[in-house]
Design a protein around this motif. Structure first.
Motif, PDB file in Angstrom:
ATOM      1  N   ARG A   1      51.947  37.953  36.632  1.00 36.94           N
ATOM      2  CA  ARG A   1      51.753  36.957  36.082  1.00 36.94           C
ATOM      3  C   ARG A   1      50.049  36.477  36.484  1.00 36.94           C
ATOM      4  N   ILE A   2      49.557  37.695  36.724  1.00 42.44           N
ATOM      5  CA  ILE A   2      48.696  37.693  37.330  1.00 42.44           C
ATOM      6  C   ILE A   2      47.628  38.888  35.951  1.00 42.44           C
ATOM      7  N   THR A   3      47.168  38.726  35.230  1.00 41.41           N
ATOM      8  CA  THR A   3      46.132  40.428  34.611  1.00 41.41           C
ATOM      9  C   THR A   3      45.106  40.395  35.244  1.00 41.41           C
ATOM     10  N   TYR A   4      44.729  41.640  35.692  1.00 38.38           N
ATOM     11  CA  TYR A   4      43.020  41.943  35.713  1.00 38.38           C
ATOM     12  C   TYR A   4      42.729  42.803  33.886  1.00 38.38           C
ATOM     13  N   THR A   5      41.539  42.366  33.464  1.00 38.26           N
ATOM     14  CA  THR A   5      40.599  43.018  32.126  1.00 38.26           C
ATOM     15  C   THR A   5      40.211  44.287  33.136  1.00 38.26           C
ATOM     16  N   ASN A   6      39.283  43.673  33.657  1.00 36.66           N
ATOM     17  CA  ASN A   6      37.885  45.422  34.196  1.00 36.66           C
ATOM     18  C   ASN A   6      38.770  45.615  35.942  1.00 36.66           C
ATOM     19  N   LEU A   7      39.722  45.933  36.243  1.00 37.33           N
ATOM     20  CA  LEU A   7      39.586  46.337  38.010  1.00 37.33           C
ATOM     21  C   LEU A   7      38.558  47.201  38.561  1.00 37.33           C
ATOM     22  N   GLU A   8      38.626  47.772  36.769  1.00 39.49           N
ATOM     23  CA  GLU A   8      37.130  49.494  37.881  1.00 39.49           C
ATOM     24  C   GLU A   8      36.769  48.735  37.947  1.00 39.49           C
ATOM     25  N   LEU A   9      35.704  47.745  37.582  1.00 38.01           N
ATOM     26  CA  LEU A   9      34.353  47.486  38.868  1.00 38.01           C
ATOM     27  C   LEU A   9      34.634  47.312  40.067  1.00 38.01           C
ATOM     28  N   ALA A  10      35.238  46.434  40.838  1.00 38.84           N
ATOM     29  CA  ALA A  10      36.259  46.539  42.380  1.00 38.84           C
ATOM     30  C   ALA A  10      36.420  47.607  42.461  1.00 38.84           C
ATOM     31  N   GLN A  11      37.108  48.604  42.164  1.00 39.65           N
ATOM     32  CA  GLN A  11      37.313  49.817  42.488  1.00 39.65           C
ATOM     33  C   GLN A  11      36.095  50.736  42.822  1.00 39.65           C
ATOM     34  N   ARG A  12      34.497  50.476  42.028  1.00 43.38           N
ATOM     35  CA  ARG A  12      33.730  51.318  41.978  1.00 43.38           C
ATOM     36  C   ARG A  12      32.809  50.718  42.842  1.00 43.38           C
ATOM     37  N   LEU A  13      32.868  49.084  43.351  1.00 50.61           N
ATOM     38  CA  LEU A  13      31.697  49.188  44.273  1.00 50.61           C
ATOM     39  C   LEU A  13      32.687  48.570  46.110  1.00 50.61           C
ATOM     40  N   TYR A  14      33.833  49.328  45.301  1.00 50.83           N
ATOM     41  CA  TYR A  14      34.572  49.592  46.709  1.00 50.83           C
ATOM     42  C   TYR A  14      34.245  51.367  47.169  1.00 50.83           C
ATOM     43  N   GLU A  15      33.936  51.904  46.130  1.00 53.09           N
ATOM     44  CA  GLU A  15      33.770  53.772  46.537  1.00 53.09           C
ATOM     45  C   GLU A  15      32.012  54.078  46.695  1.00 53.09           C
ATOM     46  N   GLN A  16      31.405  52.745  46.410  1.00 56.70           N
ATOM     47  CA  GLN A  16      29.827  52.363  46.494  1.00 56.70           C
ATOM     48  C   GLN A  16      29.807  52.170  48.039  1.00 56.70           C
ATOM     49  N   GLY A  17      30.755  51.467  48.179  1.00 57.49           N
ATOM     50  CA  GLY A  17      30.617  50.640  49.757  1.00 57.49           C
ATOM     51  C   GLY A  17      29.374  49.987  50.125  1.00 57.49           C
ATOM     52  N   LYS A  18      30.154  49.112  48.876  1.00 53.99           N
ATOM     53  CA  LYS A  18      29.860  47.885  48.735  1.00 53.99           C
ATOM     54  C   LYS A  18      30.521  46.758  48.635  1.00 53.99           C
ATOM     55  N   ASN A  19      29.517  45.890  50.017  1.00 52.95           N
ATOM     56  CA  ASN A  19      30.776  44.396  50.298  1.00 52.95           C
ATOM     57  C   ASN A  19      30.012  43.595  49.146  1.00 52.95           C
ATOM     58  N   VAL A  20      31.044  42.611  49.350  1.00 52.52           N
ATOM     59  CA  VAL A  20      31.551  41.669  47.835  1.00 52.52           C
ATOM     60  C   VAL A  20      31.959  40.323  47.474  1.00 52.52           C
ATOM     61  N   PHE A  21      30.750  39.252  47.698  1.00 51.21           N
ATOM     62  CA  PHE A  21      31.775  38.146  47.032  1.00 51.21           C
ATOM     63  C   PHE A  21      32.351  38.113  45.554  1.00 51.21           C
ATOM     64  N   TYR A  22      32.647  37.450  45.753  1.00 47.00           N
ATOM     65  CA  TYR A  22      33.788  37.077  44.213  1.00 47.00           C
ATOM     66  C   TYR A  22      34.013  35.803  44.133  1.00 47.00           C
ATOM     67  N   ALA A  23      32.354  35.563  43.456  1.00 49.94           N
ATOM     68  CA  ALA A  23      32.090  33.476  43.537  1.00 49.94           C
ATOM     69  C   ALA A  23      33.164  34.013  41.893  1.00 49.94           C
ATOM     70  N   ILE A  24      33.723  32.634  42.953  1.00 54.31           N
ATOM     71  CA  ILE A  24      35.106  31.728  41.744  1.00 54.31           C
ATOM     72  C   ILE A  24      34.925  30.521  41.441  1.00 54.31           C
ATOM     73  N   PRO A  25      35.213  29.149  40.101  1.00 54.05           N
ATOM     74  CA  PRO A  25      34.565  28.215  39.886  1.00 54.05           C
ATOM     75  C   PRO A  25      35.751  27.778  40.241  1.00 54.05           C
ATOM     76  N   HIS A  26      36.284  26.658  40.312  1.00 50.84           N
ATOM     77  CA  HIS A  26      37.039  25.865  40.449  1.00 50.84           C
ATOM     78  C   HIS A  26      38.237  25.984  38.761  1.00 50.84           C
TER      79      HIS A  26
END
Length: 295
Positions: A94-119
């Motif tokens: 029901r939810i597909t992701y087009t570029n999860l590699e960005l999330a994985q790369r940020l995690y591997e770099q040890g980066k904390n992340v804000f996922y900013a979403i509008p309504h």
């Protein structure tokens, strides 16, 4: 009495959660007729927002977007109880992701992340899914509501069966400072109407002078959080597609207001491409820029 009210609503939501989707969307169609045609819920606000935001669209197109928005709004309402049965990694269909590699790369770099979403899309579903698509510790920022029964119910729905941690908006900086030794992914709704103060970030947005809260930029700079824009759009009933766009992974190197401007343009592009997917029923443009602020 409040405790009893919570348990009654909890049982009712649990009952709704076992409904098949076809039945939920049949109810949604009924709610649409009620809200749009009979109660005319915030019709003037929605129409005014659309007319000002899309001055080049004719009346027929504005009305089409308006109706689609109300249909989406009712679908969001009936989809909420399904979160009780939603596991972090169980909604891939029901939810597909087009570029999860960005999330994985940020995690591997040890980066904390804000996922900013509008309504947009189904932001509640996205929050519930954070622990399922990233190895970060998942958190979501929420604003306290006055009704204690409703607040307790929403916290229950959002966290049931999930490791997602809810953080009240006034406690975000303090809680994230406590988690400095953890790699975090934090969901933040970043398009709410701010107070219209001179200290807000003001810029043209959808052809209108608009103010924005600057908390996400200030906290990102202070704690060195990357910021990722979440493009979540409805592909059909109960089906969504999510794409990520990096706003910055070096917030401390940006000028004041630069992060906010980048984020605002992401939101604007999303709305222009998916006009019925945004929450048009809130009074987003109720403030005027203070005269002391230089244009």
């Amino acid at each position: 009495m409040a405790k009893l009210g919570f348990h009654v609503l909890k049982l009712w939501v649990a009952f709704l959660s076992i409904h098949p989707y076809w039945l939920l969307y049949l109810k949604s169609d009924c709610y649409f007729f009620l809200l749009y045609h009979l109660l005319r819920y915030r019709r003037k606000v929605v129409r005014q927002n659309l007319l000002h935001s899309f001055p080049d669209k004719d009346e027929k197109e504005i009305k089409r977007i308006e109706k689609r928005f109300y249909q989406n709004l009712c679908d969001l309402f009936v989809e909420a109880p399904k979160m009780l049965r939603m596991k972090a990694n169980g909604y891939q269909s029901r939810i597909t992701y087009t570029n999860l590699e960005l999330a994985q790369r940020l995690y591997e770099q040890g980066k904390n992340v804000f996922y900013a979403i509008p309504h947009s899309g189904n932001w509640e579903w996205f929050g519930k899914m954070i622990p399922g698509f990233t190895q970060h510790k998942g958190l979501a920022v929420y604003k306290r509501v006055e009704n204690p029964v409703f607040e307790r119910l929403m916290l229950y729905i959002r966290t049931c069966g999930s490791t997602l941690e809810m953080v009240e908006s006034n406690s975000v900086l303090r809680r994230l400072a406590q988690l400095r030794g953890t790699t975090n992914a934090v969901l933040m709704m970043a398009d709410q109407t701010s107070h219209g103060l001179a200290t807000d970030y003001w810029t043209e947005f959808l052809h209108q002078d608009t103010c924005w809260f600057t908390g996400i930029e200030r906290i990102a700079k202070k704690l060195d959080y990357a910021i990722v824009f979440v493009d979540m759009r409805r592909q059909g009933r109960g089906r969504y597609e999510v794409s990520f766009e990096l706003v910055t992974d070096n917030p401390k190197e940006t000028a004041d207001g630069e992060i906010m401007e980048r984020y605002v343009r992401c939101v604007e592009r999303f709305i222009e491409a998916n006009p019925d997917n945004w929450l048009w029923s809130h009074r987003r443009w109720k403030h005027e820029r203070p005269q002391t602020v230089k244009v």
